[in-house]
Design an enzyme around this catalytic site. Structure first.
Site, PDB file in Angstrom:
ATOM      1  N   HIS A  86       1.852   1.629  -6.216  1.00  0.00           N
ATOM      2  CA  HIS A  86       2.885   0.675  -5.795  1.00  0.00           C
ATOM      3  C   HIS A  86       4.167   1.377  -5.353  1.00  0.00           C
ATOM      4  O   HIS A  86       4.484   2.475  -5.801  1.00  0.00           O
ATOM      5  CB  HIS A  86       3.169  -0.361  -6.884  1.00  0.00           C
ATOM      6  CG  HIS A  86       3.711   0.205  -8.166  1.00  0.00           C
ATOM      7  ND1 HIS A  86       5.052   0.395  -8.376  1.00  0.00           N
ATOM      8  CD2 HIS A  86       3.091   0.601  -9.319  1.00  0.00           C
ATOM      9  CE1 HIS A  86       5.235   0.872  -9.607  1.00  0.00           C
ATOM     10  NE2 HIS A  86       4.061   1.019 -10.195  1.00  0.00           N
ATOM     11  N   ASP A  88       7.387  -0.061  -5.403  1.00  0.00           N
ATOM     12  CA  ASP A  88       8.644  -0.427  -6.061  1.00  0.00           C
ATOM     13  C   ASP A  88       8.902   0.394  -7.310  1.00  0.00           C
ATOM     14  O   ASP A  88       7.986   0.941  -7.923  1.00  0.00           O
ATOM     15  CB  ASP A  88       8.680  -1.929  -6.376  1.00  0.00           C
ATOM     16  CG  ASP A  88       7.474  -2.409  -7.168  1.00  0.00           C
ATOM     17  OD1 ASP A  88       6.364  -1.908  -6.922  1.00  0.00           O
ATOM     18  OD2 ASP A  88       7.643  -3.255  -8.064  1.00  0.00           O
ATOM     19  N   ASP A 125       6.336   6.933 -11.873  1.00  0.00           N
ATOM     20  CA  ASP A 125       5.914   5.540 -11.666  1.00  0.00           C
ATOM     21  C   ASP A 125       6.450   5.027 -10.361  1.00  0.00           C
ATOM     22  O   ASP A 125       7.553   4.541 -10.290  1.00  0.00           O
ATOM     23  CB  ASP A 125       6.420   4.719 -12.859  1.00  0.00           C
ATOM     24  CG  ASP A 125       5.954   3.285 -12.821  1.00  0.00           C
ATOM     25  OD1 ASP A 125       5.056   2.975 -12.027  1.00  0.00           O
ATOM     26  OD2 ASP A 125       6.500   2.461 -13.589  1.00  0.00           O
ATOM     27  N   GLU A 159       5.010  -4.524  -8.007  1.00  0.00           N
ATOM     28  CA  GLU A 159       4.246  -4.318  -9.240  1.00  0.00           C
ATOM     29  C   GLU A 159       5.125  -4.454 -10.478  1.00  0.00           C
ATOM     30  O   GLU A 159       4.672  -4.936 -11.512  1.00  0.00           O
ATOM     31  CB  GLU A 159       3.582  -2.932  -9.221  1.00  0.00           C
ATOM     32  CG  GLU A 159       2.519  -2.748 -10.292  1.00  0.00           C
ATOM     33  CD  GLU A 159       3.090  -2.350 -11.648  1.00  0.00           C
ATOM     34  OE1 GLU A 159       2.416  -2.616 -12.672  1.00  0.00           O
ATOM     35  OE2 GLU A 159       4.201  -1.789 -11.710  1.00  0.00           O
ATOM     36  N   GLU A 160       6.373  -4.045 -10.333  1.00  0.00           N
ATOM     37  CA  GLU A 160       7.250  -4.031 -11.509  1.00  0.00           C
ATOM     38  C   GLU A 160       7.758  -5.420 -11.889  1.00  0.00           C
ATOM     39  O   GLU A 160       8.384  -5.586 -12.919  1.00  0.00           O
ATOM     40  CB  GLU A 160       8.449  -3.092 -11.269  1.00  0.00           C
ATOM     41  CG  GLU A 160       8.067  -1.641 -11.006  1.00  0.00           C
ATOM     42  CD  GLU A 160       7.457  -0.954 -12.221  1.00  0.00           C
ATOM     43  OE1 GLU A 160       7.309  -1.588 -13.263  1.00  0.00           O
ATOM     44  OE2 GLU A 160       7.107   0.241 -12.086  1.00  0.00           O
ATOM     45  N   ASP A 188      -1.848   3.956 -12.261  1.00  0.00           N
ATOM     46  CA  ASP A 188      -0.522   3.578 -12.753  1.00  0.00           C
ATOM     47  C   ASP A 188      -0.490   3.557 -14.277  1.00  0.00           C
ATOM     48  O   ASP A 188      -0.126   2.562 -14.881  1.00  0.00           O
ATOM     49  CB  ASP A 188      -0.151   2.197 -12.185  1.00  0.00           C
ATOM     50  CG  ASP A 188       1.326   1.885 -12.352  1.00  0.00           C
ATOM     51  OD1 ASP A 188       2.106   2.826 -12.555  1.00  0.00           O
ATOM     52  OD2 ASP A 188       1.682   0.699 -12.289  1.00  0.00           O
ATOM     53  N   HIS A 383       9.998   4.321 -16.393  1.00  0.00           N
ATOM     54  CA  HIS A 383      11.062   3.350 -16.712  1.00  0.00           C
ATOM     55  C   HIS A 383      12.192   3.954 -17.542  1.00  0.00           C
ATOM     56  O   HIS A 383      13.151   3.279 -17.862  1.00  0.00           O
ATOM     57  CB  HIS A 383      10.516   2.097 -17.437  1.00  0.00           C
ATOM     58  CG  HIS A 383       9.504   1.341 -16.634  1.00  0.00           C
ATOM     59  ND1 HIS A 383       9.172   0.039 -16.890  1.00  0.00           N
ATOM     60  CD2 HIS A 383       8.754   1.701 -15.569  1.00  0.00           C
ATOM     61  CE1 HIS A 383       8.256  -0.372 -16.030  1.00  0.00           C
ATOM     62  NE2 HIS A 383       7.990   0.627 -15.220  1.00  0.00           N
TER      63      HIS A 383
HETATM   64 ZN   LIG Z   1       3.920   1.473 -12.238  1.00  0.00          ZN
END
Ligand SMILES: [Zn+2]
Length: 410
Positions: A86, A88, A125, A159-160, A188, A383
């Protein structure tokens, strides 16, 4: 590791990190810009033209959210090996007055290279997997090999923030893209040696409770209904009954059981000589796939009504989050075996199919009836501030993808 490829990892990561691809929900845009950066590389490396199925979203300047794939033709069109990543990223956190970001040692949108370690928002990520899958596929293109099966690198938005504007849209609006025997790798998540092949997840249930009694003075408890005592009773009864009734073990999971944990509780009275009339508390439940969430809720409701009768309170329950897990991917599904074979070939390790306690985007594929796995070799710092990825992990993951693509489907 060849230096050329290492330089490509750094260059790709640098260009991708420089685009803050935040979701509209996080107050940002940039998925399209990041898609553009990535597609320039794909073109330069000789990949076929991307195929787009963008999600309408009037909140963005473009009116859509980009989802696209590049498909390398193999000797056989089906099954196709999909690797999904992904675009984002999650926000880096708070920006301080001096322009720096709270908790970050460097600018999150400027790649910082320290030996083997790359720092920046998104480097793990999900750029690690974007770069690794791209480089793995590029090796085939470079040596002019037609792989046994089609290979598709799928890159999605959103995705987030729940995938509604990304994978969920694709599955709902373009189900023809996937066939049931395709190999689907959601790149992921994983562990630090790449041995973890995630195939299942627990259902998630977050509950908030509010106990209403009657506040009174500490010296006259008979004039009130002590909400604290009721809460204590309910917590203990829930803890006991849920663990007793839903006690199955499943060794796919760590821990192998359903978990029912009292977590947060609210403030009640400010002073010691007041009997509280109100209490709030929460439970975080992670439930093995065999148990329907409704059966858990029924048990909880029974306990609450018994407790209310006993303590003279009135208790309400609110569901803050509910994710009913779909059927797991089979531990011996072809995609699991293919990944195990690639791990054995490239790293001489045994891939271990396991379940997780949390929900991943692979659940959307599983819900739609596809056998999807989640795999990557990551430190697990997504994150967080100072998010990092190892160049050596990215190259090693590219090796695994190359092996997977070269050997094709079983
Ligand atoms: Zn991710």
């Amino acid at each position: 590791m060849c230096n050329g490829e290492k330089n490509d990892v750094i260059e790709l990561q640098r260009r991708l990190t420089a685009v803050p691809a935040l979701n509209p929900e996080s107050g940002g845009e940039g998925e399209w810009k990041k898609a553009g950066v990535l597609q320039k590389f794909l073109q330069r490396y000789g990949f076929p033209a991307p195929v787009h199925h963008d999600t309408p979203d009037p909140r963005t300047p473009e009116g859509t959210r980009p989802n696209f794939f590049v498909r390398i033709r193999g000797k056989k069109e089906k099954p196709c090996i999909w690797v999904m990543t992904h675009l984002d990223v999650v926000p880096p956190g708070e920006r301080l007055k001096d322009g720096s970001w709270k908790g970050w040692k460097t600018d999150p949108y400027k790649l910082h290279v320290d030996g083997d370690i790359l720092y920046g928002r998104g480097v793990e990520d999900n750029q690690q997997a974007i770069v690794a899958s791209l480089l793995g596929a590029r090796r085939l293109l470079r040596s002019d090999i037609t792989p046994p099966n089609d290979i598709a690198l799928l890159v999605v938005s959103a995705e987030e923030t729940g995938s509604e504007y990304g994978l969920q849209y694709l599955l709902d609006s373009h189900p023809e893209l996937f066939s049931k025997d395709d190999y689907i790798i959601v790149a992921d998540g994983g562990n630090d040696d790449g041995s973890l092949i995630e195939i299942a997840e627990k259902s998630v249930l977050w509950l908030n409770f509010h106990v209403s009694g009657k506040q009174t003075h500490g010296s006259t408890p008979h004039l009130g209904d002590n909400a604290f005592r009721a809460m204590a009773g309910i917590v203990k009864d829930l803890d006991t009954a849920l663990h007793r009734q839903f006690d199955a073990e499943d060794n796919l999971f760590r821990p192998p059981v359903s978990t029912f944990e009292p977590t947060r509780h609210g403030r009640n009275v400010p002073n010691i000589n007041t009997i509280p009339g109100e209490e709030t508390f929460s439970f975080d439940c992670r439930i093995l796939p065999r148990y329907p969430i409704d059966s858990i809720l029924k048990t909880i409701e029974d306990i609450i009504s018994k407790a209310d009768a006993k303590y003279g309170t009135h208790t309400t329950m609110e569901i803050e989050n509910r994710l009913d897990t779909p059927a797991p991917t089979e531990p011996d599904a072809p995609v699991v075996k293919a990944m195990q074979r690639a791990l054995k070939t490239t790293r001489n390790i045994e891939g271990n199919p396991l379940g997780l306690g949390g929900s991943t985007v692979a659940a959307f594929f599983r819900k739609a009836g596809y056998q999807a796995i989640v795999w990557s070799t990551v430190e697990g710092v997504a994150h967080q501030a100072n998010e990092q990825a190892l160049i050596s992990n990215i190259i090693a993951d590219a090796d695994v993808y190359e092996s997977l693509f070269l050997h094709g489907c079983l």
